[in-house]
Design a protein around this motif. Structure first.
Motif, PDB file in Angstrom:
ATOM      1  N   THR A 270       0.868  -1.167   0.000  1.00 18.95           N
ATOM      2  CA  THR A 270       0.000   0.000   0.000  1.00 18.95           C
ATOM      3  C   THR A 270       0.909   1.223   0.000  1.00 18.95           C
ATOM      4  O   THR A 270       1.497   1.568   1.017  1.00 18.95           O
ATOM      5  N   GLN A 295       3.205   2.738  -5.992  1.00 19.74           N
ATOM      6  CA  GLN A 295       1.843   3.261  -6.176  1.00 19.74           C
ATOM      7  C   GLN A 295       1.819   4.753  -5.860  1.00 19.74           C
ATOM      8  O   GLN A 295       1.747   5.159  -4.696  1.00 19.74           O
ATOM      9  N   GLU A 302      -2.120   3.413 -11.619  1.00 17.75           N
ATOM     10  CA  GLU A 302      -2.835   4.110 -10.553  1.00 17.75           C
ATOM     11  C   GLU A 302      -3.577   5.331 -11.098  1.00 17.75           C
ATOM     12  O   GLU A 302      -4.701   5.636 -10.676  1.00 17.75           O
ATOM     13  N   ARG A 330      -2.028   5.188  -2.515  1.00 19.46           N
ATOM     14  CA  ARG A 330      -2.600   4.281  -1.524  1.00 19.46           C
ATOM     15  C   ARG A 330      -1.862   4.514  -0.220  1.00 19.46           C
ATOM     16  O   ARG A 330      -0.632   4.596  -0.202  1.00 19.46           O
ATOM     17  N   THR A 367      -6.841   4.928  -0.952  1.00 23.23           N
ATOM     18  CA  THR A 367      -7.274   3.671  -0.352  1.00 23.23           C
ATOM     19  C   THR A 367      -6.101   2.977   0.322  1.00 23.23           C
ATOM     20  O   THR A 367      -4.949   3.159  -0.076  1.00 23.23           O
TER      21      THR A 367
END
Length: 541
Positions: A270, A295, A302, A330, A367
């Motif tokens: 993440t 990410q 992404e 993320r 997220t």
């Protein structure tokens, strides 16, 4: 995140947590898992031996920390007390140039090495900490859990025998240290609880991946949303500060999960930390295989995901950042990108908060759901894994990191008396040499430089692979070439940190280590690196 930090560990992670061992005990129950035959009912094992190198050792010396089943299942999940983190008590108001010996002392001050005499694939892991913030915003944690045979039978050809579940995690905090501290405290427990539920029967690979993702999401829900409910009930600003702290700051998370029976090594990412596998090829050179994708708002996959989730919002990604501000796409916490405008206005009016972004329309924009990859490992082959926050990869390429670890493993002298037994066939001669040196060797502190790193190099690097360039090398005009690297540390994590900070260029290493917080954030980082003897084929979910 314009200002970067490192974090280095080596099947390795002990920043403010420690190493834990558990053994399944028939008939013992905990409140959370009572009356569950396949529960991870546990009692502490004898701790791993710890080796400390360097002239000045960490205050966390000696045996690894132990916790009982109640700690593992209940206290960490339901922790309600204030989060804490150590800070440097004394800092010089002046930037005084360090001597090489003083720089080495500072570099090694918090290094630690752990041996794992389990014979189940992981031999040793190292860590070093080099804070740039005070207190440091990064964190990490690890746990080793011995499960019962019925709890560890997934995707395994073996019918009986216990399995080790091994967790290592690195947390890259930003806008404060509280989110990463919270993750150090609870994330592995959240994930282990979800894994325990699916391992009651032989789960599919997708079910295991889903359990890990669910653990991440439940943890973030507690941080971002349940904290607001608790703060409303407490109804005091001091309570709100403690409860909402992890929501208001943020953190990326990179968690690995190794099942010693199935030999599956999962990486849940993440954010923009990275895991890379090093393994020796038939030509004797190590190869670097990324196990995660960075990410960020600049990662093509992404960007496409965010634009699909928020149609009609051209600024959902601007200049490679979420709403033009946050770089990782993320993350845990970062509630300003997840709360609705109404909640943010309520929090600002009731307690404290900044104004919501003028671009906020359809949150959440960030997220905590990870991307999970699975790699089949073969410990007898002697592979290793590196987990590190983005700061390391801004200074060193995947191949340089793997080559430096390969160099460290090959150049350390062999000490057969300290080799730990491992299951399976004996490693190859090259692997045997580094395995032995990995577990022992002298501490002469000799320096070797100028040798070509034993790693294969790709002919060209594709930006579409989700791996960003080493931007600090470009900014500081560091010339490519293995002659800039040096070998003089007995801790593999310290070896990587030293070379990321300048290696053979002693003036650069001394200068960067002389900087104090907060100015050091612009130039220096804290690393997290993880090693074990493994091999792989990878697939994403």
């Amino acid at each position: 995140m314009y200002l970067r930090q490192f974090s280095v560990a080596a099947f390795v992670s002990v920043l403010a947590s420690g190493v834990w061992y558990y053994r399944a005990t028939p008939g013992q129950t905990s409140d959370l898992v009572a009356n569950t035959p396949t529960a991870l009912q546990t009692q502490p094992l004898r701790p791993a031996s710890v080796s400390q190198y360097g002239s000045q050792s960490s205050e966390r010396r000696g045996s690894a920390a132990l916790v009982d089943s109640e700690d593992f299942y209940l206290r960490e999940l339901a922790a309600s007390g204030p989060l804490t983190k150590s800070a440097e008590v004394q800092q010089s108001p002046q930037h005084t140039m360090l001597s090489p010996d003083e720089a080495t002392q500072k570099l090694r001050r918090l290094e630690q090495s752990y041996q794992v005499p389990r014979g189940r694939g992981v031999l040793r892991y190292d860590i070093v900490q080099l804070p740039s913030n005070n207190p440091i915003e990064d964190d990490h944690a690890e746990k080793l859990v011995e499960t019962s045979s019925s709890s560890s039978s997934a995707n395994s050809t073996e019918d009986s025998g216990a399995s080790d579940w091994m967790f290592w995690s690195v947390f890259d905090g930003h806008a404060g240290w509280t989110t990463s501290a919270k993750l150090r405290q609870v994330l592995i427990s959240f994930v282990a609880r979800e894994l325990h539920a699916v391992y009651r029967s032989a789960p599919s690979a997708s079910a295991i991946d889903a359990a890990i993702k669910q653990g991440f999401l439940k943890c973030d829900h507690e941080i971002v949303h349940e904290s607001v409910v608790k703060a409303q009930k407490a109804n005091t600003k001091s309570s709100a500060a403690n409860l909402l702290g992890p929501a208001l700051s943020g953190s990326c998370a990179l968690l690995s999960f190794y099942d010693s029976k199935s030999k599956d090594f999962r990486v849940a990412c993440t954010g923009d930390s990275r895991a890379v596998l090093g393994r020796r090829g038939p030509d004797g050179l190590w190869t670097a295989q990324p196990l995660s994708e960075d990410q960020t708002g600049g990662t093509p996959s992404e960007m496409a995901r965010l634009r699909a989730e928020h149609p009609g919002e051209p600024n959902v990604v601007a200049h490679g950042r979420i709403l033009g501000n946050l770089e990782p796409s993320r993350a845990f916490g970062d509630a300003h990108y997840k709360w609705t405008k109404d909640i943010q206005e309520m929090i600002k009016k009731t307690w404290f908060a900044r104004n919501p972004s003028a671009l906020l329309k359809t949150p959440p924009y960030v997220t905590a759901e990870p991307v999970v990859t699975t790699t089949k490992m073969m410990p007898e082959k002697g592979d290793f894994v590196v987990l590190a926050t983005d700061g390391l990869w801004e200074m060193l390429t995947n191949e340089e990191v793997v080559g430096l670890v390969g160099q460290w493993l090959e150049e350390n002298p062999v000490n057969t008396s300290t080799r730990l037994s491992t299951s399976g066939p004996a490693p190859s001669s090259g692997s045997s040499s580094w395995t032995q040196s990995f577990l022992g060797g002298d501490s002469s502190g000799r320096s070797k430089a100028g040798k070509t790193l034993p790693v294969g190099r790709p002919e060209e690097r594709s930006a579409k692979a989700g791996q960003r360039e080493t931007i600090r090398q470009q900014q500081w005009d560091i010339k490519a070439g293995d002659e800039r690297f040096v070998l003089q540390d007995q801790n593999a994590a310290t070896h990587l940190v030293r070379n990321a900070l300048g290696g053979r260029d002693t003036d650069m290493v001394c200068g960067l280590l002389a900087l104090s917080s907060p100015f050091s954030r612009r130039y220096r980082y804290v690393h997290g690196i993880t090693f074990c003897n493994l091999t792989a084929t990878s697939e994403s979910s």
